[in-house]
Design an enzyme around this catalytic site. Structure first.
Site, PDB file in Angstrom:
ATOM      1  N   ARG A  53      35.637  48.351  35.128  1.00 20.19           N
ATOM      2  CA  ARG A  53      36.087  48.337  36.396  1.00 20.19           C
ATOM      3  C   ARG A  53      37.316  49.484  35.286  1.00 20.19           C
ATOM      4  O   ARG A  53      37.812  49.477  34.759  1.00 20.19           O
ATOM      5  CB  ARG A  53      37.219  47.702  36.901  1.00 20.19           C
ATOM      6  CG  ARG A  53      36.453  46.482  37.642  1.00 20.19           C
ATOM      7  CD  ARG A  53      37.751  45.411  38.903  1.00 20.19           C
ATOM      8  NE  ARG A  53      37.404  44.830  38.752  1.00 20.19           N
ATOM      9  CZ  ARG A  53      36.285  44.037  39.842  1.00 20.19           C
ATOM     10  NH1 ARG A  53      35.848  45.182  40.429  1.00 20.19           N
ATOM     11  NH2 ARG A  53      36.198  43.224  40.101  1.00 20.19           N
ATOM     12  N   ARG A 103      32.346  43.211  41.620  1.00 22.96           N
ATOM     13  CA  ARG A 103      32.219  43.378  42.775  1.00 22.96           C
ATOM     14  C   ARG A 103      33.421  44.296  43.536  1.00 22.96           C
ATOM     15  O   ARG A 103      34.506  43.977  43.242  1.00 22.96           O
ATOM     16  CB  ARG A 103      32.836  41.618  43.399  1.00 22.96           C
ATOM     17  CG  ARG A 103      32.721  41.645  44.716  1.00 22.96           C
ATOM     18  CD  ARG A 103      32.720  40.211  45.224  1.00 22.96           C
ATOM     19  NE  ARG A 103      31.740  39.433  45.473  1.00 22.96           N
ATOM     20  CZ  ARG A 103      31.992  37.986  44.271  1.00 22.96           C
ATOM     21  NH1 ARG A 103      32.854  37.575  43.510  1.00 22.96           N
ATOM     22  NH2 ARG A 103      30.443  37.329  44.272  1.00 22.96           N
ATOM     23  N   HIS A 150      32.000  41.232  31.324  1.00 23.67           N
ATOM     24  CA  HIS A 150      32.909  41.010  31.769  1.00 23.67           C
ATOM     25  C   HIS A 150      34.057  41.792  31.156  1.00 23.67           C
ATOM     26  O   HIS A 150      34.812  41.664  30.485  1.00 23.67           O
ATOM     27  CB  HIS A 150      33.783  39.827  32.553  1.00 23.67           C
ATOM     28  CG  HIS A 150      34.867  39.824  33.607  1.00 23.67           C
ATOM     29  ND1 HIS A 150      36.017  39.414  32.576  1.00 23.67           N
ATOM     30  CD2 HIS A 150      35.017  40.379  34.496  1.00 23.67           C
ATOM     31  CE1 HIS A 150      36.723  39.236  33.132  1.00 23.67           C
ATOM     32  NE2 HIS A 150      36.050  40.550  34.392  1.00 23.67           N
ATOM     33  N   ARG A 177      47.798  31.719  37.369  1.00 23.55           N
ATOM     34  CA  ARG A 177      48.666  32.675  37.648  1.00 23.55           C
ATOM     35  C   ARG A 177      47.286  31.915  39.441  1.00 23.55           C
ATOM     36  O   ARG A 177      48.346  32.086  40.174  1.00 23.55           O
ATOM     37  CB  ARG A 177      47.610  34.578  37.912  1.00 23.55           C
ATOM     38  CG  ARG A 177      48.293  35.413  38.477  1.00 23.55           C
ATOM     39  CD  ARG A 177      48.206  35.999  38.118  1.00 23.55           C
ATOM     40  NE  ARG A 177      46.666  36.552  38.238  1.00 23.55           N
ATOM     41  CZ  ARG A 177      46.076  36.958  38.945  1.00 23.55           C
ATOM     42  NH1 ARG A 177      45.858  36.859  40.479  1.00 23.55           N
ATOM     43  NH2 ARG A 177      44.405  36.901  38.408  1.00 23.55           N
ATOM     44  N   HIS A 188      47.486  39.125  34.098  1.00 21.60           N
ATOM     45  CA  HIS A 188      46.479  38.762  33.896  1.00 21.60           C
ATOM     46  C   HIS A 188      45.676  38.424  32.199  1.00 21.60           C
ATOM     47  O   HIS A 188      44.063  38.395  32.262  1.00 21.60           O
ATOM     48  CB  HIS A 188      45.902  40.864  33.959  1.00 21.60           C
ATOM     49  CG  HIS A 188      44.310  40.419  34.058  1.00 21.60           C
ATOM     50  ND1 HIS A 188      43.679  41.405  33.259  1.00 21.60           N
ATOM     51  CD2 HIS A 188      43.693  40.332  35.235  1.00 21.60           C
ATOM     52  CE1 HIS A 188      42.238  41.586  33.646  1.00 21.60           C
ATOM     53  NE2 HIS A 188      42.108  40.741  35.111  1.00 21.60           N
TER      54      HIS A 188
END
Length: 719
Positions: free
Chosen positions: A380, A410, A440, A569, A597
């Site tokens: 991304r 996505r 990823h 998380r 993250h």
């Protein structure tokens, strides 16, 4: 010790979808917290709405597909898809009800007290405000609207996914015509929040666009009487199903599937509470939606609009002061970025430290005459990405540029298709990854010609190459020219471009073929140390934990006596406090100003601690269906930095929620003398480190103020 116990017993697991709803409730708890500035609470409520939209479009949609396909295999918690949907139906309705209670009972009164009034009904406008609203409609809204009636010659229109609409029942003024259905889409191109003249008390007044349209809807249907009007919004199945083996051109196939998102099955219908029964019946039948998937809303539909309110100018006193990421001290020294990386490996902690060195890494490589090749994975990226611009520049400068663009990221598919085409046009070699797998991992490789031969520089990270989200997400990264990591990085790109599997890896562990076994072997090593009475301890920080094989390994380690502290998380399918199974496991979730993250893993290793970072969570999709990378943090000073992150999060008593043995999350007791907010501490420390460097402290190594308990000799002699 119970070695005959079946650690795969479904009663030892929480369903992942129900666990996700618990996570969204933790986000909602921030919206309720009166100690948080008011506009931050609005932001958190908006985030819960955005989260829920994506959850329905993907997870709920997937379960509905399973039920329609008569797929009955139970999940790790023993629940079949139909049972999961039934359970989710109850908890999501309750969650939505709670969202609007927070909005109506807490946030609206607090806004009013702060001098901001949101007009709930257009009937409540003053005469002056009404005149302003009507003029605003005439000048700005009316020309954009497209009213659509439904009758024998005009079929029910396509209602687009996530759009806000007004449905109406109308009747011709002349004659005895039937009541007809009509609809108008609230245009997304116009601001949904409109400021209008202040009220009699001088408060700032705002109204939602749909109220302005509803007030003037008779202007759209001049020959009709308006019987009733009701806002409505739908959610469609947006889970793409792509047969990659049969798709000759993946890029074209994804472009085709993206268009289908607007036609997907309707899986949720939101309407205003108290909607006319006849109008509701028409929507239910035409949209083919089940009764249990209808949500009657007491308030404005689509609370993601509150993010727009948060972004409005002014009211800074009602927001948390914006944090500016601090420069990385190592890059304040003289010399270019390659000189600095040759001097020492560099550990980055975003957003406390700026993401700029990562951008500069690619930017300087694109201009450096000695750089021969740049290879990078992109999952991304931001809308106006400086990294994309640097890669284009590099190709134009004659460098060998290879970019893996993950088209299947996505909701970023469309964006990534545009980037892929742009990079190809600039002369980059663009690859789309491996069939059936998402790529990823976050890795950049720069190959440079130097006096002593070819040298490889590598950046590895836990987060995306997105300079925008790098200001909001907490992530870590490593910049190194370690020869063995460089060899591994080359092997990763060769695997991605040609699927040439290396016989072995030097330092990296890569999914889907090797990483899961590596994680489990590290957990099992701690278990074996515990059985021998040696030092054992696991601390693991991630976004989600739902892989059964990993959980079984954790249960076995806990049963053997390993102390396991998990910082998760979001989704967590593991249960704590089960006698003989998970008594030695704690789970905490931190929901704060930044989105947690980073993935960091600590293994005590009998007093010789090992620390790893990864792009992967402990989920089947990460470990079995994606290309992911785990990398070691080996230099002692850097290792201590990673350990310090874990220690601070374990000490957090302001933003942490603990998973109880009953399966609930409870906020850590805040009636304490010494409040500790890990994110605030990291912000402060980033500034302190920078000041120390600027005051001439030189290459000072950051020594944390505490150590993970039971860390053994390794941590005590860390530096």
């Amino acid at each position: 010790m119970g070695d005959k116990r079946d650690f795969t017993d479904p009663s030892y697991y929480t369903n992942r979808e129900l666990s996700w709803v618990m996570f969204n409730r933790r986000v909602l708890s921030e919206a309720k917290d009166v100690k948080i500035p008011l506009f931050e609470r609005l932001k958190f409520l908006s985030i819960t709405a955005s989260n829920l939209d994506e959850f329905f479009m993907v997870r709920v949609a997937s379960l509905k597909d399973m039920v329609n396909a008569r797929y009955n295999k139970p999940d790790i918690a023993g629940m079949k898809p139909k049972e999961q949907l039934e359970a989710l139906n109850k908890v999501t309705h309750a969650l939505v009800k709670e969202q609007y209670q927070v909005y109506n009972k807490q946030l609206l009164p607090a806004l009013l007290e702060a001098g901001v009034r949101i007009v709930q009904r257009h009937e409540d406008l003053t005469e002056k405000q009404a005149a302003y609203v009507d003029r605003y409609f005439e000048d700005n809204v009316y020309p954009v609207l497209t009213p659509m009636a439904v009758d024998s010659s005009r079929p029910f229109p396509l209602v687009r996914n996530k759009t806000l609409n007004l449905g109406a029942l109308v009747k011709k003024k002349q004659g005895k015509g039937e009541v007809e259905f009509a609809t108008v889409q609230v245009p997304g191109v116009l601001a949904r929040i409109v400021e209008i003249p202040a009220d009699e008390e001088g408060r700032k007044c705002l109204i939602f666009l749909e109220q302005i349209i509803e007030r003037n809807i008779d202007r759209l249907f001049l020959n009709y009487d308006i019987e009733c009007v009701c806002p409505f919004r739908i959610m469609r199945n947006a889970d793409l199903s792509i047969e990659e083996d049969e798709a000759e051109d993946l890029l074209k196939e994804i472009e085709k599937q993206l268009k289908k998102r607007q036609w997907g099955q309707v899986i949720r219908l939101e309407t205003e509470a108290g909607a006319d029964e006849k109008l509701l019946k028409i929507l239910e039948e035409e949209l083919m939606v089940q009764e249990e998937d209808i949500y009657a809303i007491k308030g404005p539909l689509d609370l993601t609009v509150l993010m727009k309110l948060y972004g409005m100018e002014g009211h800074e006193e009602l927001k948390t002061p914006r944090y500016t990421p601090k420069p990385v001290p190592e890059f304040l020294e003289e010399g270019d970025i390659f000189t600095q990386i040759r001097r020492h490996d560099i550990f980055l902690h975003h957003p406390y430290q700026t993401f700029e060195p990562v951008v500069d890494f690619v930017r300087q490589a694109s201009k450096d005459s000695e750089v021969l090749a740049i290879k990078q994975t992109l999952y991304r990226v931001s809308g106006n990405s400086p990294i994309i611009a640097a890669l284009e520049q590099a190709a134009e400068n004659g460098k060998q540029v290879t970019v893996l663009v993950e088209l299947k990221a996505r909701f970023d598919e469309e964006n990534n298709i545009l980037w892929a085409k742009r990079l190809e046009k600039a002369g980059c070699h663009v690859i789309y990854g491996l069939v059936g797998l998402k790529t990823h991992c976050k890795i950049t490789l720069v190959v440079r010609r130097e006096e002593d031969g070819i040298r490889r520089y590598v950046h590895l990270g836990t987060g995306n190459y997105n300079d925008s989200t790098a200001k909001l997400y907490t992530d870590v990264g490593l910049m190194t020219c370690n020869e063995q990591i460089g060899e591994d990085a080359t092997a990763v790109f060769n695997m991605l471009s040609g699927y040439s599997e290396p016989r072995s890896w030097n330092k990296l562990a890569v999914a889907p073929l090797w990483l899961k076994d590596r994680f489990i072997s590290l957990i099992n090593r701690e278990r074996d140390y515990a059985l021998k009475g040696h030092h054992s301890h696991i601390v693991a920080k991630m976004n989600a934990l739902c892989d059964r094989d990993v959980i079984v390994a954790l249960y076995e380690a806990s049963a053997a006596g390993v102390r396991i502290e998990l910082i998760v998380r979001g989704i967590c399918c593991l249960k704590t406090g089960i006698p003989g199974v998970s008594e030695n496991i704690t789970v905490r979730s931190i929901v704060g100003n930044f989105l947690e993250h980073a993935r960091i893993f600590y293994f005590e290793n009998d007093g010789k601690p090992e620390v790893y970072c990864a792009s992967s969570d402990w989920m089947p999709r990460n470990l079995e269906r994606r290309v992911e990378i785990m990398f070691p943090v080996e230099k002692e000073g850097l290792k201590q930095k990673a350990i310090h992150i874990l220690e601070c999060q374990l000490k957090d008593n302001m933003k942490a929620h603990m998973l109880t043995a009953e399966g609930n999350y409870e906020k850590v007791n805040r009636r304490i003398q010494d409040p500790f907010n890990a994110q605030d501490v990291f912000c402060r420390e980033a500034g302190e480190l920078l000041r120390a460097e600027r005051q001439g402290a030189g290459e000072r190594v950051f020594i944390p103020e505490m150590h993970i308990e039971n860390a053994g000799a390794g941590s005590e002699a860390a530096d």
